[in-house]
Design a protein around this motif. Structure first.
Motif, mmCIF file in Angstrom:
data_model
loop_
_atom_site.group_PDB
_atom_site.id
_atom_site.type_symbol
_atom_site.label_atom_id
_atom_site.label_comp_id
_atom_site.label_asym_id
_atom_site.label_seq_id
_atom_site.Cartn_x
_atom_site.Cartn_y
_atom_site.Cartn_z
ATOM 1 N N THR A 209 0.800 -1.236 0.015
ATOM 2 C CA THR A 209 -0.096 -0.140 0.039
ATOM 3 C C THR A 209 0.780 1.551 0.116
ATOM 4 O O THR A 209 0.434 2.198 -0.590
ATOM 5 C CB THR A 209 -0.759 0.054 0.989
ATOM 6 O OG1 THR A 209 -0.180 -0.019 2.517
ATOM 7 C CG2 THR A 209 -1.859 -1.210 1.119
ATOM 8 N N VAL A 262 -5.820 3.783 3.328
ATOM 9 C CA VAL A 262 -4.408 3.930 3.780
ATOM 10 C C VAL A 262 -4.252 4.958 5.135
ATOM 11 O O VAL A 262 -3.607 4.592 6.054
ATOM 12 C CB VAL A 262 -3.462 4.400 2.949
ATOM 13 C CG1 VAL A 262 -2.023 4.348 3.325
ATOM 14 C CG2 VAL A 262 -3.534 3.137 1.692
ATOM 15 N N PHE A 269 -6.992 -0.383 6.065
ATOM 16 C CA PHE A 269 -5.766 -1.174 6.230
ATOM 17 C C PHE A 269 -5.522 -1.154 7.738
ATOM 18 O O PHE A 269 -5.112 -2.321 8.333
ATOM 19 C CB PHE A 269 -4.675 -0.765 5.653
ATOM 20 C CG PHE A 269 -3.191 -1.372 6.052
ATOM 21 C CD1 PHE A 269 -2.650 -2.426 5.709
ATOM 22 C CD2 PHE A 269 -2.359 -0.438 6.810
ATOM 23 C CE1 PHE A 269 -1.732 -2.994 6.122
ATOM 24 C CE2 PHE A 269 -0.975 -0.873 7.364
ATOM 25 C CZ PHE A 269 -0.737 -2.147 6.949
ATOM 26 N N ARG A 273 -5.384 -4.771 10.198
ATOM 27 C CA ARG A 273 -4.055 -4.977 11.042
ATOM 28 C C ARG A 273 -4.061 -5.125 12.411
ATOM 29 O O ARG A 273 -3.709 -6.036 13.111
ATOM 30 C CB ARG A 273 -3.129 -3.710 10.363
ATOM 31 C CG ARG A 273 -1.540 -3.630 11.245
ATOM 32 C CD ARG A 273 -1.205 -2.355 11.062
ATOM 33 N NE ARG A 273 -1.993 -1.425 11.993
ATOM 34 C CZ ARG A 273 -2.066 -0.051 11.849
ATOM 35 N NH1 ARG A 273 -1.450 0.598 10.999
ATOM 36 N NH2 ARG A 273 -2.823 0.545 12.630
ATOM 37 N N PHE A 341 -11.631 -5.185 2.940
ATOM 38 C CA PHE A 341 -10.448 -5.036 2.098
ATOM 39 C C PHE A 341 -10.737 -5.291 0.782
ATOM 40 O O PHE A 341 -10.109 -4.708 -0.191
ATOM 41 C CB PHE A 341 -9.416 -6.131 2.806
ATOM 42 C CG PHE A 341 -8.007 -5.848 2.451
ATOM 43 C CD1 PHE A 341 -6.983 -5.242 2.958
ATOM 44 C CD2 PHE A 341 -7.819 -6.573 1.218
ATOM 45 C CE1 PHE A 341 -5.618 -5.218 2.468
ATOM 46 C CE2 PHE A 341 -6.658 -6.517 0.691
ATOM 47 C CZ PHE A 341 -5.451 -5.809 1.195
#
Length: 415
Positions: A209, A262, A269, A273, A341
């Motif tokens: 990314t 992002v 993301f 994560r 995602f």
């Protein structure tokens, strides 16, 4: 002769040395809400070098080493008081003055806190011990209060590439657990291995990314360059001007995608994560607690009557069960975020398709303008290279997301 004898205690070289214990050994203690020790295991008692009567009922800070930065404990207490299980490297002090390092897992429990601790042996431990030394020096030289010191510690952790403390502690626990397993010739359990696979996959997504964002930035000047070319061609530049407007709109949509996917701690993301790393931390924590339970059973005969081993086994077992439930909840989050995602990557692929159309229109205009369209050739080549890179990175991100989803499914069958 023991560590309690005057000869040992008076020997400064001895008191400055490290107290030894084996990689296989785990520490355990349970405190009330004020941090007063209510129970512990024989490893803790032996290495700390206190008699049981001196240890039980004493504040846990009785083993605090002066080399520890106050900011670490500020951060630790802030987190556990907020109900957050926390892992941290800690240097402790024995009664004799000797020291020993642990990686401590501290969690809220009914009426207080419990802590299981293992011996750190990874390269990361060496790095962190150096960071602590630097932070302690700043505390002394700059007169930092504990809260300011804690903020500096968080900034240093972020500078090392970790998005937040949860990310760091998950990586640290997994790293120490893996190093310990290799040190004692033991395999990491398949359940933890799958979390490690997901962690590596999402780490690589972060790389993809970041590079994709850079590729996107590289083509942001294209509309302006098109307008410059159009102005030079006067009447013949009309189509190019129209293409530049269309391209500007497309870039605006792509900019929105980048922000959503992002940017920030709530982006697509970051959410997947954090869910993966939380599950990884809890998974390794449950493995440590299970080993702690097994260790209690082996050494039950060496405890005094004041330590009810069966009660501690029940306490840790109930705590481990809650960790397992939280691990399952983390997998629920991973599954939901993995679907978001996938949808986000699909959206970006649609934008790339639009990019391809713009590129083809540029090629057509370049050909129709003959020699005067040569300036467009460079733009077409730039678009070709950027589109290829973006497509490759999106494909890689899709593959990595598939790895995450596959491991999530397997973990569900194992829990």
């Amino acid at each position: 002769m023991t560590e309690h004898t005057p000869q040992f205690t008076a020997d400064s070289s001895f008191s400055a040395s490290e107290a030894q214990f084996h990689l296989t050994e785990l520490f355990y203690s349970r405190t009330d809400a004020r941090g007063v020790i209510k129970a512990g295991n024989c490893v803790f008692q032996r290495v700390a070098a206190y008699e049981w009567d001196d240890l039980l009922g004493a504040p846990h800070k009785i083993i605090r080493h002066p080399d520890m930065p106050k900011g670490v404990f500020q951060l630790l207490w802030d987190r556990i008081k907020a109900g957050q299980p926390t892992g941290a490297y800690v240097k402790n002090r024995c009664k004799s003055g000797r020291y020993y390092w642990v990686f401590a897992l501290v969690s809220p429990t009914e009426g207080g806190y419990i802590s299981t601790r293992l011996k750190p042996s990874s390269d990361l431990f060496t790095v962190v011990s150096g960071l602590y030394a630097d932070l302690l020096k700043r505390e002394k030289e700059e007169g930092l209060n504990p809260r300011d010191s804690a903020e500096i510690l968080l900034d240093v952790i972020k500078a090392k590439g970790f998005s937040n403390y949860d990310s760091f502690q998950s990586h640290a626990l997994a790293t120490e657990f893996d190093a310990r397993a290799r040190g004692i010739g033991r395999e990491v359990d398949p359940l933890q291995r799958r979390f490690l696979d997901m962690s590596r996959a999402i780490e690589q997504v972060g790389v993809e990314t970041s590079d994709l964002t850079e590729a996107f930035k590289a083509i942001r000047t294209v509309p302006m360059n098109m307008r410059i070319i159009a102005s030079r061609l006067e009447n013949a530049g009309g189509p190019i001007s129209a293409i530049s407007v269309n391209y500007s709109q497309m870039l605006e949509e792509m900019s929105t995608w980048v922000k959503t996917f992002v940017d920030g701690e709530t982006c697509v993301f970051a959410r997947i994560r954090d869910a993966i790393l939380r599950g990884q931390f809890l998974s390794f924590a449950t493995a440590v607690e299970q080993e702690m339970i097994d260790g209690f059973g082996v050494n039950a005969a060496v405890y005094p009557e004041t330590v009810d081993i069966q009660a501690e086994i029940t306490e840790v077992g109930a705590h481990r069960k809650r960790f397992l439930e939280d691990t399952v909840a983390s997998l629920d989050s991973v599954e939901a975020e993995a679907k978001r995602f996938a949808r986000s990557v699909l959206d970006m692929k649609r934008y790339v398709t639009g990019l391809s159309s713009t590129r083809m229109m540029c090629k057509i205009e370049s050909a129709s303008l003959s020699d005067s369209g040569s300036s467009l050739v460079g733009i077409v080549e730039q678009l070709d290279a950027c589109q290829k890179e973006i497509e490759q990175r999106l494909a890689r991100m899709t593959e990595l997301n598939s790895v995450i989803q596959a491991n999530t499914g397997m973990l569900r069958s194992m829990l």
